[in-house]
Design a protein around this motif. Sequence first.
Motif, PDB file in Angstrom:
ATOM      1  N   HIS A 260       0.845  -1.188   0.000  1.00 18.08           N
ATOM      2  CA  HIS A 260       0.000   0.000   0.000  1.00 18.08           C
ATOM      3  C   HIS A 260       0.884   1.242   0.000  1.00 18.08           C
ATOM      4  CE1 HIS A 260      -3.534  -2.471   1.049  1.00 18.08           C
ATOM      5  NE2 HIS A 260      -2.693  -3.128   1.836  1.00 18.08           N
ATOM      6  N   THR A 261       0.405   2.318  -0.577  1.00 18.63           N
ATOM      7  CA  THR A 261       1.118   3.584  -0.566  1.00 18.63           C
ATOM      8  C   THR A 261       0.502   4.496   0.480  1.00 18.63           C
ATOM      9  OG1 THR A 261       1.625   3.386  -2.925  1.00 18.63           O
ATOM     10  CG2 THR A 261       1.850   5.560  -1.932  1.00 18.63           C
ATOM     11  N   LEU A 262       1.313   4.940   1.426  1.00 16.01           N
ATOM     12  CA  LEU A 262       0.851   5.822   2.483  1.00 16.01           C
ATOM     13  C   LEU A 262       0.694   7.252   1.959  1.00 16.01           C
ATOM     14  CD1 LEU A 262       3.110   4.397   5.312  1.00 16.01           C
ATOM     15  CD2 LEU A 262       0.610   4.312   5.260  1.00 16.01           C
ATOM     16  N   PRO A 263       0.004   8.122   2.689  1.00 15.51           N
ATOM     17  CA  PRO A 263      -0.151   9.510   2.236  1.00 15.51           C
ATOM     18  C   PRO A 263       1.169  10.197   1.903  1.00 15.51           C
ATOM     19  CG  PRO A 263      -1.626   9.073   4.066  1.00 15.51           C
ATOM     20  CD  PRO A 263      -0.769   7.853   3.918  1.00 15.51           C
ATOM     21  N   SER A 264       2.232   9.813   2.594  1.00 17.80           N
ATOM     22  CA  SER A 264       3.554  10.403   2.328  1.00 17.80           C
ATOM     23  C   SER A 264       4.173   9.902   1.042  1.00 17.80           C
ATOM     24  CB  SER A 264       4.502  10.073   3.483  1.00 17.80           C
ATOM     25  OG  SER A 264       4.710   8.665   3.555  1.00 17.80           O
ATOM     26  N   GLY A 265       3.603   8.832   0.484  1.00 13.08           N
ATOM     27  CA  GLY A 265       4.182   8.202  -0.697  1.00 13.08           C
ATOM     28  C   GLY A 265       5.065   7.021  -0.370  1.00 13.08           C
ATOM     29  N   LYS A 266       5.324   6.797   0.921  1.00 10.33           N
ATOM     30  CA  LYS A 266       6.161   5.671   1.311  1.00 10.33           C
ATOM     31  C   LYS A 266       5.344   4.375   1.297  1.00 10.33           C
ATOM     32  CE  LYS A 266       9.480   8.245   4.114  1.00 10.33           C
ATOM     33  NZ  LYS A 266      10.118   8.404   5.448  1.00 10.33           N
ATOM     34  N   PRO A 267       5.993   3.238   1.044  1.00  9.98           N
ATOM     35  CA  PRO A 267       5.253   1.968   0.964  1.00  9.98           C
ATOM     36  C   PRO A 267       5.001   1.333   2.331  1.00  9.98           C
ATOM     37  CG  PRO A 267       7.546   1.611   0.382  1.00  9.98           C
ATOM     38  CD  PRO A 267       7.390   3.090   0.606  1.00  9.98           C
ATOM     39  N   ARG A 268       3.857   0.639   2.406  1.00 12.61           N
ATOM     40  CA  ARG A 268       3.486  -0.148   3.577  1.00 12.61           C
ATOM     41  C   ARG A 268       3.262  -1.577   3.102  1.00 12.61           C
ATOM     42  NH1 ARG A 268      -1.673  -1.336   5.902  1.00 12.61           N
ATOM     43  NH2 ARG A 268      -2.712   0.122   4.490  1.00 12.61           N
ATOM     44  N   HIS A 269       4.186  -2.466   3.467  1.00 10.10           N
ATOM     45  CA  HIS A 269       4.128  -3.858   3.047  1.00 10.10           C
ATOM     46  C   HIS A 269       3.396  -4.674   4.108  1.00 10.10           C
ATOM     47  CE1 HIS A 269       7.183  -3.471  -0.230  1.00 10.10           C
ATOM     48  NE2 HIS A 269       7.552  -2.436   0.512  1.00 10.10           N
ATOM     49  N   VAL A 270       2.333  -5.365   3.686  1.00  9.16           N
ATOM     50  CA  VAL A 270       1.520  -6.140   4.615  1.00  9.16           C
ATOM     51  C   VAL A 270       1.789  -7.624   4.410  1.00  9.16           C
ATOM     52  CG1 VAL A 270      -0.793  -6.589   5.482  1.00  9.16           C
ATOM     53  CG2 VAL A 270      -0.247  -4.345   4.513  1.00  9.16           C
ATOM     54  N   LEU A 271       2.158  -8.280   5.498  1.00 10.28           N
ATOM     55  CA  LEU A 271       2.376  -9.723   5.474  1.00 10.28           C
ATOM     56  C   LEU A 271       1.035 -10.455   5.471  1.00 10.28           C
ATOM     57  CD1 LEU A 271       5.139  -9.581   8.181  1.00 10.28           C
ATOM     58  CD2 LEU A 271       5.531 -10.432   5.859  1.00 10.28           C
ATOM     59  N   GLY A 272       1.021 -11.664   4.952  1.00  5.89           N
ATOM     60  CA  GLY A 272      -0.201 -12.459   4.928  1.00  5.89           C
ATOM     61  C   GLY A 272      -0.279 -13.423   6.091  1.00  5.89           C
ATOM     62  N   ASP A 273      -1.500 -13.893   6.371  1.00  8.75           N
ATOM     63  CA  ASP A 273      -1.675 -14.917   7.389  1.00  8.75           C
ATOM     64  C   ASP A 273      -1.459 -16.293   6.765  1.00  8.75           C
ATOM     65  OD1 ASP A 273      -4.139 -14.598   5.922  1.00  8.75           O
ATOM     66  OD2 ASP A 273      -5.083 -15.910   7.398  1.00  8.75           O
ATOM     67  N   TRP A 274      -1.214 -17.292   7.613  1.00  6.73           N
ATOM     68  CA  TRP A 274      -0.928 -18.655   7.170  1.00  6.73           C
ATOM     69  C   TRP A 274      -2.093 -19.565   7.507  1.00  6.73           C
ATOM     70  CZ3 TRP A 274       4.678 -20.729   7.486  1.00  6.73           C
ATOM     71  CH2 TRP A 274       5.593 -19.723   7.152  1.00  6.73           C
ATOM     72  N   ASP A 275      -2.463 -20.409   6.582  1.00  8.00           N
ATOM     73  CA  ASP A 275      -3.385 -21.519   6.848  1.00  8.00           C
ATOM     74  C   ASP A 275      -3.189 -22.548   5.755  1.00  8.00           C
ATOM     75  OD1 ASP A 275      -5.342 -23.322   7.464  1.00  8.00           O
ATOM     76  OD2 ASP A 275      -6.921 -21.830   7.779  1.00  8.00           O
ATOM     77  N   LEU A 276      -2.304 -23.485   6.017  1.00  9.38           N
ATOM     78  CA  LEU A 276      -2.026 -24.550   5.052  1.00  9.38           C
ATOM     79  C   LEU A 276      -3.018 -25.686   5.174  1.00  9.38           C
ATOM     80  CD1 LEU A 276       0.436 -24.038   3.173  1.00  9.38           C
ATOM     81  CD2 LEU A 276       0.758 -22.944   5.398  1.00  9.38           C
ATOM     82  N   ASP A 277      -3.895 -25.619   6.170  1.00  5.75           N
ATOM     83  CA  ASP A 277      -4.896 -26.657   6.373  1.00  5.75           C
ATOM     84  C   ASP A 277      -6.232 -26.283   5.741  1.00  5.75           C
ATOM     85  OD1 ASP A 277      -3.598 -28.656   8.562  1.00  5.75           O
ATOM     86  OD2 ASP A 277      -2.979 -26.584   8.940  1.00  5.75           O
ATOM     87  N   ALA A 278      -6.329 -25.108   5.152  1.00 13.36           N
ATOM     88  CA  ALA A 278      -7.556 -24.639   4.528  1.00 13.36           C
ATOM     89  C   ALA A 278      -7.726 -25.254   3.143  1.00 13.36           C
ATOM     90  CB  ALA A 278      -7.546 -23.123   4.425  1.00 13.36           C
ATOM     91  N   ALA A 279      -8.949 -25.147   2.613  1.00 15.42           N
ATOM     92  CA  ALA A 279      -9.214 -25.662   1.264  1.00 15.42           C
ATOM     93  C   ALA A 279      -8.376 -24.925   0.233  1.00 15.42           C
ATOM     94  CB  ALA A 279     -10.700 -25.522   0.955  1.00 15.42           C
ATOM     95  N   ALA A 280      -8.138 -23.630   0.479  1.00 20.78           N
ATOM     96  CA  ALA A 280      -7.251 -22.834  -0.373  1.00 20.78           C
ATOM     97  C   ALA A 280      -6.049 -22.430   0.480  1.00 20.78           C
ATOM     98  CB  ALA A 280      -7.976 -21.605  -0.906  1.00 20.78           C
ATOM     99  N   PRO A 281      -5.010 -23.269   0.524  1.00 21.35           N
ATOM    100  CA  PRO A 281      -3.884 -23.018   1.430  1.00 21.35           C
ATOM    101  C   PRO A 281      -3.195 -21.685   1.134  1.00 21.35           C
ATOM    102  CG  PRO A 281      -3.799 -25.240   0.524  1.00 21.35           C
ATOM    103  CD  PRO A 281      -4.834 -24.502  -0.258  1.00 21.35           C
ATOM    104  N   ARG A 282      -2.696 -21.060   2.196  1.00 16.50           N
ATOM    105  CA  ARG A 282      -1.983 -19.791   2.036  1.00 16.50           C
ATOM    106  C   ARG A 282      -0.875 -19.691   3.088  1.00 16.50           C
ATOM    107  NH1 ARG A 282      -6.969 -18.953   4.329  1.00 16.50           N
ATOM    108  NH2 ARG A 282      -6.990 -17.835   6.335  1.00 16.50           N
TER     109      ARG A 282
END
Length: 255
Positions: free
Chosen positions: A214-236
């Motif tokens: 995401h781009t913050l109001p200042s223009g700097k980036p905000r990197h968001v990590l994802g959650d883990w669930d390898l036991d789900a029907a759609a693993p992530r």
Amino acid sequence: MTPIAEWRADPRWSAIDLLSDVHLHADMPRTFDVWRQHLLDTPADAVLMLGDVFEVWVGDDARLDAFEQQCCEVLRQATARRSVAFLPGNRDFLVGDVMLQACGVQRLADPTLLRAWQHRLLLTHGDALCLADVDYQRFRQEVRGADWQQRFLAQPLAERQRQARAMRDASAAHQAAMVPGQWFDVDGAAADAWLAAADADMMVHGHTHRPAVHTLPSGKPRHVLGDWDLDAAAPRARALRLTAQGLAVLDLAAR
């Protein structure tokens, strides 16, 4: 804002892995297996875990339970091979120094400025910046206080586990009743203020389960990590790898 802690990488290193929101739980064996494999086999010189590594942590005496013992053994093996650090999340803020020291894991303050090669990354779990969630911020302030933690940890382990299950169920029910557009996100102005205070180039956080840049109001980036669930029907399972060249996404569910 209090002075921001710094964590400096060894300039001889080649890579640092960043992950969060693994939500380790005995009912998610595949997630545990992939987390274990990554911590033990990653080519990175360090792994920094930015909160909610555990689905719940009710005190360091819980590390003696069977599943928690397995997790601690993985951490001990990993720290024998590389640096491993932990920053608390909203589900595992009660991870204490007894557990971390037993596993050889370093503690990170929230937030922490990561200085690696020419990069300056501000690391946080992210929940403290979700300012629009007023009820949660009030709850967060209470449970992060010494008085609340002392009272909670004084209770028998079984009672703490019962209360944690009840809070987990209530949280799941609350989230299920919300549509994605109602989910609270990081406040951009507050994130920019943190970055300015740290003189950081970008932010990396978890908590929101919205992996993206995401781009913050200042223009700097905000990197968001994802959650883990390898036991789900759609693993992530998503992490980030920092090198001298910058950040790259690791899709661990694709392995």
